[in-house]
Design an enzyme around this catalytic site. Structure first.
Site, PDB file in Angstrom:
ATOM      1  N   LYS A  69     -44.725  15.180 -10.055  1.00  0.00           N
ATOM      2  CA  LYS A  69     -44.863  14.583 -10.127  1.00  0.00           C
ATOM      3  C   LYS A  69     -44.732  13.745  -8.647  1.00  0.00           C
ATOM      4  CE  LYS A  69     -40.669  10.830 -10.443  1.00  0.00           C
ATOM      5  NZ  LYS A  69     -38.856  11.253 -10.999  1.00  0.00           N
ATOM      6  N   SER A 144     -37.243   7.854 -14.486  1.00  0.00           N
ATOM      7  CA  SER A 144     -39.100   8.206 -13.607  1.00  0.00           C
ATOM      8  C   SER A 144     -40.189   8.619 -14.112  1.00  0.00           C
ATOM      9  CB  SER A 144     -38.173   8.126 -12.727  1.00  0.00           C
ATOM     10  OG  SER A 144     -37.968   8.789 -11.952  1.00  0.00           O
ATOM     11  N   SER A 168     -34.221  10.748 -15.202  1.00  0.00           N
ATOM     12  CA  SER A 168     -35.282  10.027 -14.800  1.00  0.00           C
ATOM     13  C   SER A 168     -36.312  11.559 -15.639  1.00  0.00           C
ATOM     14  CB  SER A 168     -35.387  10.166 -14.355  1.00  0.00           C
ATOM     15  OG  SER A 168     -34.752   8.955 -13.207  1.00  0.00           O
TER      16      SER A 168
END
Length: 401
Positions: A69, A144, A168
């Site tokens: 990420k 996310s 997330s």
């Protein structure tokens, strides 16, 4: 052959690599080929490492392609956090979790797309493109950590590293049909990770199987002093499936409803299966779920605003509209309100831990809805209309407190 390779789990790939039935180069090429073919439409990656960023260790992840990420630092590679604000920023050191992966031999495929600064759950990103669901491209991936979920579901990496502050990791895993594991706070080091909320953020994994999540945990969990534990699950015998017979499974009825009908059917089928395997289903109540949601929201908004205060002043127009508005809301939260939310959090967390005197596990759907359309603002959940953000967070956010 390429499609077969890109569908392998971490465990399957590591076994084949160890037996020399496949080569690390062809495994990596299969993932990179999928990125080349599909990333323009899915927007899973912000930065791709063309030949892979190869770890030097010989551990249980040797030759396994993993995506990262883009709030997690990789030395010498850009970190954007999904925002224009950090344009040109290149960290000089790896995040602790990246060091652990490299020392275990993993190959990094790139930095994945996310909701800007991890402050959202749809992964609609105005700077790097909306991350799309690989199973139905007019639907969101969730966020996310949406890019990571898509990279695993679409065969662009064997596994992904993400972060989770209110859902997330778990939300995009649910919407994209992969496994999402948010470990307990602090089990994976956050050193070298851009924070959203330092008292709630957890680093975790998106994988194709629960066993794969266990393998990643075995090389990234720390001993409390920030040192990775380095257990090899292939030798430890810890990957045996848990028997359900005799387990007490708690069903938190007071936060369960409403559910989309398809989610309800699948959830009830899971309960039936658990009961047939010998588990005991027990109704339980979470204390004051409304206070849980309020405390989580106050803490996240206040801590995010504190981190971004100077960046927001200097780069106000570079933030996306939704994240900018959330940060401005955070700036308006008084210190007394923030401290009260932290006190409520401690009280509710103590009450929550008390549930496990009665049950062994809690069993809930991850989300009360399936993946919404890209342009959806509100969704119907049974007879209730909800905004998308509330619907997606409802069953995950209590468990970051």
């Amino acid at each position: 052959m390429s499609s077969r390779l890109s569908a392998l789990t971490v465990w399957e790939a590591s076994e084949l690599l160890a037996a020399r039935s496949i080569h690390a180069e062809e495994l990596l090429d299969s993932q990179l080929d999928n990125i080349r073919r599909r990333n323009d439409e899915l927007r899973a990656f912000i930065t791709v490492f063309p030949g892979g960023e190869r770890g030097r260790g010989g551990g249980s992840l040797r030759g396994i392609p993993i995506s990262i990420k883009d709030i997690i630092h990789v030395k010498g590679k850009p970190t954007t956090a999904g925002s224009k604000v950090l344009h040109g920023y290149v960290p000089r050191a790896d995040a602790a979790v990246v060091r652990a992966l490299k020392e275990s031999g993993a190959t990094l495929t790139g930095k994945t797309n996310l909701h800007e600064f991890a402050f959202g759950v749809t992964n609609l990103n105005p700077h790097f493109g909306n991350c799309r669901n690989p199973w139905k491209r007019d639907r969101i991936s969730g966020g996310s950590s949406g890019g990571g979920a898509v990279s695993v579901a679409a065969g662009m990496s064997c596994a992904a590293i993400g972060s989770d502050t209110a859902g997330s990791i778990r939300i995009p895993a649910s919407l994209c049909g992969v496994v999402g594991f948010k470990p307990s706070y602090g089990l994976v080091s956050r050193d070298g990770v851009i924070p959203l909320s330092w008292s709630l953020d957890s680093i975790g994994f998106l994988t194709r199987s629960v066993r794969d999540a266990s393998i990643l945990a075995s090389v990234t969990f720390t001993d409390g002093a920030g040192i990775a534990s380095r257990r090899d699950p292939r030798r430890s015998g810890r990957n045996k499936p848990l028997r359900l017979k005799g387990l007490r499974l708690g069903i938190p009825r007071n936060i369960l409803e409403p559910l989309e009908e398809d989610v309800r059917r699948r959830y009830e089928a899971s309960l039936d299966l658990a009961e047939r395997e010998g588990a005991r289903l027990m109704d339980v109540q979470l204390e004051n779920p409304q206070a849980m949601a309020a405390a989580r929201s106050i803490i996240v908004h206040a801590e995010a605003a504190s981190y971004h205060r100077e960046l927001l002043r200097d780069h106000f127009k570079d933030y996306g509209k939704d994240v900018r508005e959330r940060l401005l809301q955070g700036l308006l939260i008084p210190a007394t309100t923030y401290l009260a939310a932290q006190r409520v959090r401690r009280k509710l967390a103590s009450s929550f831990r008390g549930l496990f005197n009665r049950v062994d596990l809690l069993l809930l759907p991850t989300t009360c809805i399936a993946a919404p359309r890209l342009n959806a603002v509100r969704v119907a959940v049974g007879n209730t209309s909800m905004d998308v953000r509330t619907a997606l967070l409802r069953l995950t956010e209590p468990f970051n407190l």
